[in-house]
Design a protein around this motif. Structure first.
Motif, short mmCIF file in Angstrom:
data_model
loop_
_atom_site.label_atom_id
_atom_site.label_comp_id
_atom_site.label_asym_id
_atom_site.label_seq_id
_atom_site.Cartn_x
_atom_site.Cartn_y
_atom_site.Cartn_z
N ASP B 15 3.46 6.85 -2.90
CA ASP B 15 2.38 7.12 -1.94
C ASP B 15 1.02 6.66 -2.45
OD1 ASP B 15 4.01 8.22 -0.06
OD2 ASP B 15 3.85 10.26 -0.89
N ILE B 16 1.05 5.85 -3.48
CA ILE B 16 -0.24 5.45 -4.09
C ILE B 16 -0.81 4.24 -3.36
CG2 ILE B 16 -1.38 4.71 -6.22
CD1 ILE B 16 0.98 6.16 -7.70
N GLU B 17 -1.97 4.44 -2.76
CA GLU B 17 -2.60 3.33 -2.02
C GLU B 17 -3.63 2.63 -2.91
OE1 GLU B 17 -4.47 4.29 1.72
OE2 GLU B 17 -4.90 2.16 2.11
N VAL B 44 -2.72 -12.13 -6.18
CA VAL B 44 -2.08 -11.69 -7.43
C VAL B 44 -2.54 -10.28 -7.77
CG1 VAL B 44 -1.93 -12.16 -9.91
CG2 VAL B 44 -1.83 -14.06 -8.27
N ASP B 45 -3.85 -10.05 -7.72
CA ASP B 45 -4.41 -8.74 -8.10
C ASP B 45 -3.87 -7.62 -7.21
OD1 ASP B 45 -5.86 -10.10 -9.93
OD2 ASP B 45 -7.77 -9.99 -8.84
N MET B 46 -3.87 -7.86 -5.90
CA MET B 46 -3.49 -6.79 -4.98
C MET B 46 -1.99 -6.53 -4.96
SD MET B 46 -6.13 -5.36 -3.76
CE MET B 46 -5.38 -4.36 -2.49
N SER B 47 -1.19 -7.59 -5.15
CA SER B 47 0.26 -7.40 -5.06
C SER B 47 0.84 -6.77 -6.33
CB SER B 47 0.95 -8.75 -4.82
OG SER B 47 0.86 -9.55 -5.98
N GLY B 48 0.16 -6.96 -7.46
CA GLY B 48 0.70 -6.44 -8.72
C GLY B 48 1.70 -7.37 -9.37
N PHE B 49 2.08 -8.44 -8.65
CA PHE B 49 2.99 -9.43 -9.24
C PHE B 49 2.15 -10.48 -9.98
CE2 PHE B 49 5.51 -7.95 -5.59
CZ PHE B 49 6.77 -7.80 -6.16
N SER B 50 2.78 -11.20 -10.91
CA SER B 50 2.09 -12.34 -11.52
C SER B 50 2.25 -13.53 -10.59
CB SER B 50 2.69 -12.66 -12.88
OG SER B 50 3.99 -13.20 -12.71
N GLY B 88 -2.43 -9.19 12.79
CA GLY B 88 -2.02 -7.80 12.93
C GLY B 88 -2.34 -7.01 11.68
N TYR B 89 -2.23 -5.70 11.79
CA TYR B 89 -2.48 -4.82 10.65
C TYR B 89 -1.16 -4.58 9.93
CZ TYR B 89 -7.04 -4.37 12.66
OH TYR B 89 -8.28 -4.69 13.13
N VAL B 90 -1.17 -4.77 8.63
CA VAL B 90 0.09 -4.75 7.88
C VAL B 90 -0.04 -3.87 6.63
CG1 VAL B 90 1.76 -6.18 6.62
CG2 VAL B 90 0.64 -7.10 8.66
N LYS B 91 1.01 -3.06 6.43
CA LYS B 91 1.10 -2.27 5.20
C LYS B 91 1.98 -3.07 4.24
CE LYS B 91 2.32 2.42 3.69
NZ LYS B 91 2.86 3.72 4.16
N ASP B 96 4.55 -2.31 -7.99
CA ASP B 96 4.74 -1.00 -8.61
C ASP B 96 5.16 0.08 -7.60
OD1 ASP B 96 2.45 -0.47 -7.15
OD2 ASP B 96 1.12 -0.24 -8.88
N GLY B 97 5.44 -0.32 -6.35
CA GLY B 97 5.90 0.62 -5.34
C GLY B 97 4.77 1.20 -4.49
#
Lengths: 248, 141
Positions: B15-17, B44-50, B88-91, B96-97
């Motif tokens: 549930d961590i936004e 890269v920064d927002m997704s947490g992936f490299s 559109g608005y996307v979550k 990291d989940g």
């Protein structure tokens, strides 16, 4: 034949002489005659572009879109390591410090610089602000935007980051940046029109070699560039797609 | 999670936004099959992936289980059949989940009348729009 050259009106006035020196350098390098025609008005320059008056344009990303897709211009170079970023500025004593603190009825002061205005309107979206619930007054120069803010005649001003940074210390002490874009992938680009494309390879190489001589470095400095980077058509097509994506 | 191409994977969801910083735009590009070919630093920064983990992966690697399939249904029709941009608005799901909300716009990259890929730009949405989207997507699950 004299070729016509122009520069996007958002260039900083302190680089005016640099562009004239660049024009002279270009003539010497190519052996062709170039006439530099500078504008301080986006609408007037756009009208001249529509009338096919230019053969070489240092274009902002917004105009590059029209020039490449509709006028057959090809990109050849862009300033190395330089991306176009925008900053929303308020008066130093303005009581709000975050975009989300802004509210409907916001008074905007802006030039007619299309990409700066687009980027700044996007940065207002988190506050649910758009054209429908804000008012905008257009000014001819960025200095006039600063005056509007200092006099309290506008709440926020839309600046090209580079231009904001070049304002005098006294002016900047009366202002504060609220938010700055970090888009990283939008930049000005030098474009060749159809009549000049037979010289593309030579002009491009001369630009790329500019950094290798002291005289060339000095000229680059007078434009606030460190070097020219080669631009392929696909690089610019990508940027144009991006601009299309951002337009509402 | 099950994906439209038949593949599936187990994802960690928390549930961590993570909120998008002001002034940032997330930019990516895919090939015509939706495989990521370009990402900017904000992506890269927002997704947490490299970057290396993202390039070559399907874009749905970011799909959050709370996003109903129907929310994306109009995407391909809008892009390919109508030739318009989709938004559109996307979550989105982070590596990291955790999750982050964006306002996404996608456009087809057309060269010589051929679609050679897609460009997507995601920007920071207002909280009011996020709340509306949350309620809508919940009702569609």
């Amino acid at each position: 034949m004299t070729y016509n050259f122009t520069v996007s009106p958002d260039f900083n006035p302190s680089y005016l002489s640099g562009w004239f020196i660049f024009n002279t350098w270009l003539q010497r390098k190519t052996g062709e005659a170039f006439h530099l025609d500078l504008y301080d008005d986006f609408d007037l320059q756009r009208k001249a572009i529509a009338e096919d008056k230019f053969d070489l344009i240092y274009a902002n990303p917004y105009d590059a879109s029209v020039l490449v897709r509709e006028k057959g211009f090809v990109p050849i170079a862009c300033p190395a390591g330089k991306s176009d970023e925008a900053v929303i500025v308020v008066a130093a004593d303005y009581e709000i410090d975050t975009v989300e603190g802004l509210s409907a009825g916001l008074r905007i002061t802006a030039t007619k610089d299309p990409d700066v205005n687009m980027m700044c309107m996007i940065m207002l979206e988190p506050a649910d602000l758009g054209r429908q619930n804000t008012t905008t007054q257009h000014r001819d120069t960025y200095v006039l935007l600063a005056k509007d803010l200092v006099r309290g005649e506008a709440d926020v001003g839309f600046f090209l980051e580079e231009t904001y940074n070049k304002l005098s210390r006294i002016v900047k002490s009366q202002l504060k940046p609220l938010v700055q874009s970090q888009i990283q992938v939008i930049n000005h680009v030098l474009l060749l029109g159809p009549a000049l494309q037979h010289r593309q390879a030579g002009i491009q190489q001369a630009l790329l070699d500019m950094v290798t001589t002291p005289a060339g470095q000095s000229l680059l400095e007078s434009l606030s560039f460190t070097a020219w980077d080669k631009v392929e058509s696909e690089d610019t097509e990508f940027m144009i797609d991006l601009m299309d994506t951002l337009e509402t | 999670m099950q994906y439209f191409d038949g593949s599936s994977r187990t994802v960690l969801v928390t549930d961590i936004e993570t909120h998008m910083p002001d002034g940032r735009l997330i930019v990516s590009r895919t090939d015509p099959d939706g495989i990521i070919t370009h990402v900017n630093d904000s992506f890269v920064d927002m997704s947490g992936f490299s970057r290396e983990e993202l390039i070559g992966q399907p874009h749905y690697i970011l799909r959050h289980p709370d996003m109903p399939a129907v929310a994306f249904k109009g995407l391909w029709q809008t892009l390919l059949e109508e030739g318009k941009k989709w938004h559109g608005y996307v979550k989105n799901l982070r590596k990291d989940g955790g999750f982050y909300w964006v306002y996404a716009t996608v456009i087809a990259n057309v060269r010589n009348d051929q679609v050679v890929g897609f460009t997507s730009v995601r920007r920071k949405p207002s909280r009011r729009k996020v709340k509306e989207a949350e309620a809508l997507y919940e009702s569609l699950q």
